[in-house]
Write a protein that holds these residues in place. Sequence first.
Motif, PDB file in Angstrom:
ATOM      1  N   LEU A 103     -44.526  10.026 -13.685  1.00 14.34           N
ATOM      2  CA  LEU A 103     -45.259   9.073 -12.842  1.00 14.34           C
ATOM      3  C   LEU A 103     -45.727   7.874 -13.655  1.00 14.34           C
ATOM      4  O   LEU A 103     -45.629   6.717 -13.213  1.00 14.34           O
ATOM      5  CB  LEU A 103     -46.451   9.774 -12.198  1.00 14.34           C
ATOM      6  N   ARG A 104     -46.208   8.143 -14.859  1.00 14.48           N
ATOM      7  CA  ARG A 104     -46.656   7.047 -15.715  1.00 14.48           C
ATOM      8  C   ARG A 104     -45.493   6.113 -16.061  1.00 14.48           C
ATOM      9  O   ARG A 104     -45.641   4.894 -16.061  1.00 14.48           O
ATOM     10  CB  ARG A 104     -47.272   7.630 -16.980  1.00 14.48           C
ATOM     11  N   ARG A 105     -44.364   6.734 -16.346  1.00 12.23           N
ATOM     12  CA  ARG A 105     -43.195   5.914 -16.686  1.00 12.23           C
ATOM     13  C   ARG A 105     -42.730   5.083 -15.487  1.00 12.23           C
ATOM     14  O   ARG A 105     -42.380   3.908 -15.630  1.00 12.23           O
ATOM     15  CB  ARG A 105     -42.068   6.818 -17.168  1.00 12.23           C
ATOM     16  N   SER A 106     -42.721   5.706 -14.296  1.00 11.44           N
ATOM     17  CA  SER A 106     -42.295   4.962 -13.101  1.00 11.44           C
ATOM     18  C   SER A 106     -43.261   3.834 -12.771  1.00 11.44           C
ATOM     19  O   SER A 106     -42.842   2.745 -12.362  1.00 11.44           O
ATOM     20  CB  SER A 106     -42.173   5.915 -11.906  1.00 11.44           C
ATOM     21  N   VAL A 107     -44.575   4.087 -12.977  1.00 10.13           N
ATOM     22  CA  VAL A 107     -45.551   3.017 -12.740  1.00 10.13           C
ATOM     23  C   VAL A 107     -45.315   1.856 -13.708  1.00 10.13           C
ATOM     24  O   VAL A 107     -45.370   0.678 -13.343  1.00 10.13           O
ATOM     25  CB  VAL A 107     -46.985   3.570 -12.868  1.00 10.13           C
ATOM     26  N   GLY A 108     -45.032   2.176 -14.969  1.00 16.38           N
ATOM     27  CA  GLY A 108     -44.744   1.118 -15.933  1.00 16.38           C
ATOM     28  C   GLY A 108     -43.486   0.330 -15.577  1.00 16.38           C
ATOM     29  O   GLY A 108     -43.457  -0.897 -15.710  1.00 16.38           O
ATOM     30  N   LEU A 109     -42.464   1.047 -15.093  1.00 19.28           N
ATOM     31  CA  LEU A 109     -41.242   0.361 -14.688  1.00 19.28           C
ATOM     32  C   LEU A 109     -41.482  -0.535 -13.479  1.00 19.28           C
ATOM     33  O   LEU A 109     -40.938  -1.651 -13.394  1.00 19.28           O
ATOM     34  CB  LEU A 109     -40.143   1.383 -14.378  1.00 19.28           C
ATOM     35  N   GLU A 110     -42.300  -0.049 -12.522  1.00 18.54           N
ATOM     36  CA  GLU A 110     -42.611  -0.871 -11.352  1.00 18.54           C
ATOM     37  C   GLU A 110     -43.391  -2.122 -11.749  1.00 18.54           C
ATOM     38  O   GLU A 110     -43.128  -3.220 -11.229  1.00 18.54           O
ATOM     39  CB  GLU A 110     -43.396  -0.048 -10.339  1.00 18.54           C
ATOM     40  N   ARG A 153     -43.273  -3.631 -14.628  1.00 17.34           N
ATOM     41  CA  ARG A 153     -42.345  -4.520 -15.310  1.00 17.34           C
ATOM     42  C   ARG A 153     -41.414  -5.208 -14.312  1.00 17.34           C
ATOM     43  O   ARG A 153     -41.114  -6.400 -14.439  1.00 17.34           O
ATOM     44  CB  ARG A 153     -41.522  -3.731 -16.314  1.00 17.34           C
ATOM     45  N   ALA A 154     -40.969  -4.430 -13.279  1.00 21.43           N
ATOM     46  CA  ALA A 154     -40.101  -5.023 -12.262  1.00 21.43           C
ATOM     47  C   ALA A 154     -40.835  -6.115 -11.490  1.00 21.43           C
ATOM     48  O   ALA A 154     -40.258  -7.167 -11.186  1.00 21.43           O
ATOM     49  CB  ALA A 154     -39.592  -3.940 -11.316  1.00 21.43           C
ATOM     50  N   ARG A 155     -42.117  -5.862 -11.141  1.00 20.30           N
ATOM     51  CA  ARG A 155     -42.889  -6.887 -10.440  1.00 20.30           C
ATOM     52  C   ARG A 155     -43.071  -8.131 -11.297  1.00 20.30           C
ATOM     53  O   ARG A 155     -42.993  -9.261 -10.809  1.00 20.30           O
ATOM     54  CB  ARG A 155     -44.249  -6.320 -10.023  1.00 20.30           C
ATOM     55  N   LEU A 164     -38.791 -14.491 -11.916  1.00 21.17           N
ATOM     56  CA  LEU A 164     -37.582 -14.986 -11.263  1.00 21.17           C
ATOM     57  C   LEU A 164     -37.928 -15.894 -10.083  1.00 21.17           C
ATOM     58  O   LEU A 164     -37.293 -16.943  -9.887  1.00 21.17           O
ATOM     59  CB  LEU A 164     -36.736 -13.803 -10.783  1.00 21.17           C
ATOM     60  N   ALA A 165     -38.936 -15.507  -9.304  1.00 25.57           N
ATOM     61  CA  ALA A 165     -39.350 -16.352  -8.178  1.00 25.57           C
ATOM     62  C   ALA A 165     -39.876 -17.701  -8.663  1.00 25.57           C
ATOM     63  O   ALA A 165     -39.598 -18.747  -8.064  1.00 25.57           O
ATOM     64  CB  ALA A 165     -40.413 -15.626  -7.354  1.00 25.57           C
ATOM     65  N   ALA A 166     -40.643 -17.673  -9.767  1.00 25.97           N
ATOM     66  CA  ALA A 166     -41.162 -18.932 -10.309  1.00 25.97           C
ATOM     67  C   ALA A 166     -40.019 -19.823 -10.809  1.00 25.97           C
ATOM     68  O   ALA A 166     -40.021 -21.037 -10.593  1.00 25.97           O
ATOM     69  CB  ALA A 166     -42.139 -18.645 -11.447  1.00 25.97           C
ATOM     70  N   GLU A 167     -39.023 -19.219 -11.465  1.00 27.19           N
ATOM     71  CA  GLU A 167     -37.880 -20.003 -11.932  1.00 27.19           C
ATOM     72  C   GLU A 167     -37.081 -20.565 -10.769  1.00 27.19           C
ATOM     73  O   GLU A 167     -36.611 -21.712 -10.820  1.00 27.19           O
ATOM     74  CB  GLU A 167     -36.990 -19.131 -12.815  1.00 27.19           C
ATOM     75  N   ARG A 168     -36.923 -19.770  -9.715  1.00 26.29           N
ATOM     76  CA  ARG A 168     -36.206 -20.273  -8.541  1.00 26.29           C
ATOM     77  C   ARG A 168     -36.947 -21.437  -7.898  1.00 26.29           C
ATOM     78  O   ARG A 168     -36.343 -22.433  -7.505  1.00 26.29           O
ATOM     79  CB  ARG A 168     -36.028 -19.146  -7.527  1.00 26.29           C
TER      80      ARG A 168
END
Length: 316
Positions: A56-63, A65-67, A73-77
């Motif tokens: 769970l900790r790892r998935s939260v960290g991945l989420e 990082r994804a956010r 990416l949205a800012a660059e677009r």
Amino acid sequence: MNKRIFLLVTLPFVACSARASDAHFMVPPLLRSAAPELLICILVTMAALVLACLSLRRSVGLEERARTLHGQLAAERESRAQSEQALADNHDVVYRLVRQNEDVRDSERTRIARELQSELGRRLLTLRTDLSNLHDSATSAQAPALASRLESAMQHIDGAIGAVRAVAGGLRGFGPGDGLRHALERCLAEHAHLYGMRYRFEAGIDPSSRATQDRSARLAVFRVLQDVLATAARVQHGELHVRLLENAGSLGLEIDGCASAPGEVASLPAELIDQIRTMGGVLRVIATSGHAGRWSLSLPVRNSAPDLATEMAVVA
């Protein structure tokens, strides 16, 4: 898999396979009196919980990082969209500036042509009238040598008057109220009169065309015809075939019979070629089955451009 997870997963199996005396010391004091089966279940459950917490900790960290990456990416677009919009706005300002600059130059050409005809042409005509009177006097006084020289001078002045008319005709464009078709026909007629060229003129007009609202595009077409005819006048040609094409969103011109090579576009003034490119047009010489190539011009047409200062204020 790291060492802690490996130990937690293998701990129950180690406990089962170890000797009783060794396993006795591995179990907390409160659980030493419990049954071995219950002890194994507790250990397996604890290992599963630890694994779940780590996952769970790892998935939260991945989420997270994804956010973060999604936000970047949205800012660059958004930044890219703003840059593209600013570039499009600047190009539109340059486009309108070129058109207004061409209108100013056309007005200046028209003024110079008018002054040539009104001042230089008038003075040449006056001089020719004086020479004609002197020629008549010399003829009456039976002075053939003087009369011959005066007649030669009158012929030179006639040539100068014709040259002034040709230069003025080449400089003169068309007024805001003149139609493009009438201006092209007048230009063809003047060149045919001066150089003895034969021509045919056709005009295909779309009722939905916006060409009448785009003076700069019409002026560019007129200038291309003038320069092509000036080039064609240096070489003996057969009949010229000129077609004006007014479509809904474009304005075109085709000229056949100029014996032009595909690379002869560079013979036109560089400023005219740059203007056509800035306006989004295409000018080229297309090879045909005959000896003569075909000049082809296509220009997009727009509605009347607003004031340049207002446009630049909007972009700023």
